[in-house]
Scaffold this active site. Sequence first.
Site, PDB file in Angstrom:
ATOM      1  N   ALA A 317       0.859  -1.190   0.000  1.00 59.92           N
ATOM      2  CA  ALA A 317       0.000   0.000   0.000  1.00 59.92           C
ATOM      3  C   ALA A 317       0.894   1.237   0.000  1.00 59.92           C
ATOM      4  CB  ALA A 317      -0.934  -0.014   1.206  1.00 59.92           C
ATOM      5  N   HIS A 318       0.278   2.404   0.088  1.00 58.70           N
ATOM      6  CA  HIS A 318       1.025   3.665   0.081  1.00 58.70           C
ATOM      7  C   HIS A 318       1.901   3.789  -1.167  1.00 58.70           C
ATOM      8  CE1 HIS A 318      -0.173   5.221   4.021  1.00 58.70           C
ATOM      9  NE2 HIS A 318      -0.153   3.959   4.430  1.00 58.70           N
ATOM     10  N   ASP A 388       2.083  -1.301   5.737  1.00 56.27           N
ATOM     11  CA  ASP A 388       0.933  -1.153   6.636  1.00 56.27           C
ATOM     12  C   ASP A 388      -0.242  -0.557   5.866  1.00 56.27           C
ATOM     13  OD1 ASP A 388       1.834   1.479   6.398  1.00 56.27           O
ATOM     14  OD2 ASP A 388       1.111   2.026   8.394  1.00 56.27           O
ATOM     15  N   GLU A 389      -1.400  -0.554   6.488  1.00 58.28           N
ATOM     16  CA  GLU A 389      -2.624   0.097   6.006  1.00 58.28           C
ATOM     17  C   GLU A 389      -3.067  -0.388   4.621  1.00 58.28           C
ATOM     18  OE1 GLU A 389      -2.687   4.166   8.618  1.00 58.28           O
ATOM     19  OE2 GLU A 389      -1.781   4.325   6.629  1.00 58.28           O
ATOM     20  N   ILE A 390      -3.082  -1.715   4.464  1.00 62.21           N
ATOM     21  CA  ILE A 390      -3.669  -2.295   3.260  1.00 62.21           C
ATOM     22  C   ILE A 390      -5.184  -2.111   3.291  1.00 62.21           C
ATOM     23  CG2 ILE A 390      -4.178  -4.512   2.125  1.00 62.21           C
ATOM     24  CD1 ILE A 390      -1.415  -3.441   1.560  1.00 62.21           C
TER      25      ILE A 390
END
EC number: 3.2.1.52
Length: 630
Positions: A317-318, A388-390
């Site tokens: 992600a990101h 992080d933050e998928i």
Amino acid sequence: MSGRVRMLMVMAYIAVVCLPTSHTLTAPEDGFRMPSPWAWRCVSGRCVKEDAAGQVRLTTFNMCKLTCGTEGMLWPRPVNAVIGDQVTLFLPWKMTLQPICQGEVCNLLHEAYDIFTDTLQRYHPHYANGRAPWTGPWDAATELQVLQIDVTVVENDTALTLDTDESYDLTVTTGTDVISVLIIAPTYFGARHALETLSQLVEYHETADALMVVPATVSDVPAFPYRGLLVDTSRNFVSVAALERTLDAMAANKLNTLHWHITDSHSFPLFLDSLPNMAYYGAYSGSQVYTPAQVRNLIKYAQVRGVRLLPELDAPAHVGNGWQWGEKEGLGQLAVCVNQEPWESYCMEPPCGQLNLANPNMYDVLGQIYKELVQLFSPLELFHFGGDEINFNCWNTTEEIFKFMVDNGYGTNESAYYSQWAVFQERARELLHEAAGGRKVPGVLWTSHLTEPEYLESLNPSQYIIQIWTTKNDSSIYKLLSRGYRVIFSNYDAWYLDCGMGAWVGEGNNWCSPYKGWQTVYDNSPHDIAFAETGSPYTDQILGGEAALWTEQVDDATVDSKLWPRGAALAERLWTNPVTTWKAAEIRFINHRQRLVKRGVQAERIQPQWCHQNEGLCYLSEPILGCGAV
């Protein structure tokens, strides 16, 4: 009655009762130094301001700061220090360096010495405004004094790793014509730290127009091998000059890791020779790009200052802007959900984007990026995978990925996607291993769904370091430590420096408010957090900590004030790991902020200058009214 009102009453009382005898003075001209009726006395470790008339054993303000207290004004506080109470004057050009070292270490030492001499010059009040400093005249004794610095570095290694010995021993003694400085350190990095400590044992003597040094014996070693700051250069571009200022300030605080969050879904500002399309499509503008030459220079700039650059390429992600060129080059979609709306459905903040798990060409591009990063950041001792933050919905609503999951029998529920995330992470690790020529490079991951118990087994504790960004009360801390993972603390309830601002989407405050004051930063102890959660400090597994500055609301204009002086509070926590709270450090902290400003760091102001000149009188409990010391 509020603390502010009580303090105003104190100041009003002092203004009326404690006025000095009046003198006839003319308005000072530019550059004129007006005489002062005040001097200072060291009383129980505090500098007390008094009327100088008829008094004995009073000193200038700077001299009192230098000599008062068991560790003077050293920051971060050393493990062991004995500070004298007398000073010797000398001139900045009356210094010599005599190193005992080998090879590249000698070159680094000479560069560190140049930084040291520049730092001492900046202590002169006229250095910054273009006037010629050090005009004298001085007495004969000052003219004769020579500051002789003997440095012995035992080892020849110039790479900063998690196992590097950063300890040092420093002794300053005074003689008739020679001020002798002896530094002994196992590595260059310890010797550099010793020069920083020496620079804090020197100050400008206000009435003699010379420098003064205090005799001292210091034996020092950091509590944690990883002492970091994160700077995000994707959400807003941060210039090389601002990053260099950050490294200067980190060196002044003995922080040793600049975690460079180079890219995100917002932009890809790093130019890669083998993949120029990444910056071509991803940079905000043609001038907001980091070239390979700039990166190499920044790595060298950091090394001289005792800092490693830790690159982060956040994935899967990101990611987003910078990855759009794949289809035009016949490689298909490398990333999906890029800039997709409504963003709330596909990512944590705008703009969205995640790597395309169904496209094998994505891995080819990712591997090429890793190869160039390994070359750029050589020798690469640590790498940050992000992770992080998928957003499950992004992948599940992308037809290509949904079909990939069904055709391969993986399923399409959240657990299936998280399992494929684990597959991606292992493939990313293998690609980095290949890029590094088979050399083992420890990887760092943020805490996430992937570091929760049901997926944690996919991450080998010998291959990954976990960076904890959740709160200090997170139960996952115990699970990570008990399973043998090494960790870095960055818990957002204390060490996120972008918190406490107005929201940048919508209204109100940003998500991690309130603001984290330096007191909160200082008192956040990784060992105490681990002990509270596990009953053991897990000393060997806690590598250290890092404060994060995410730049949704930060750029060159504000990066200094957001990082400093709160970054200095982090530095003492990670260097000294003190058992005392911020209250015992406040006087030194306020003085150190002033020191950073002298060195060109635009650090945020913490208190009125009156508090700096009247130590211990700016507090919340009932004040004692009076003139002079408490």
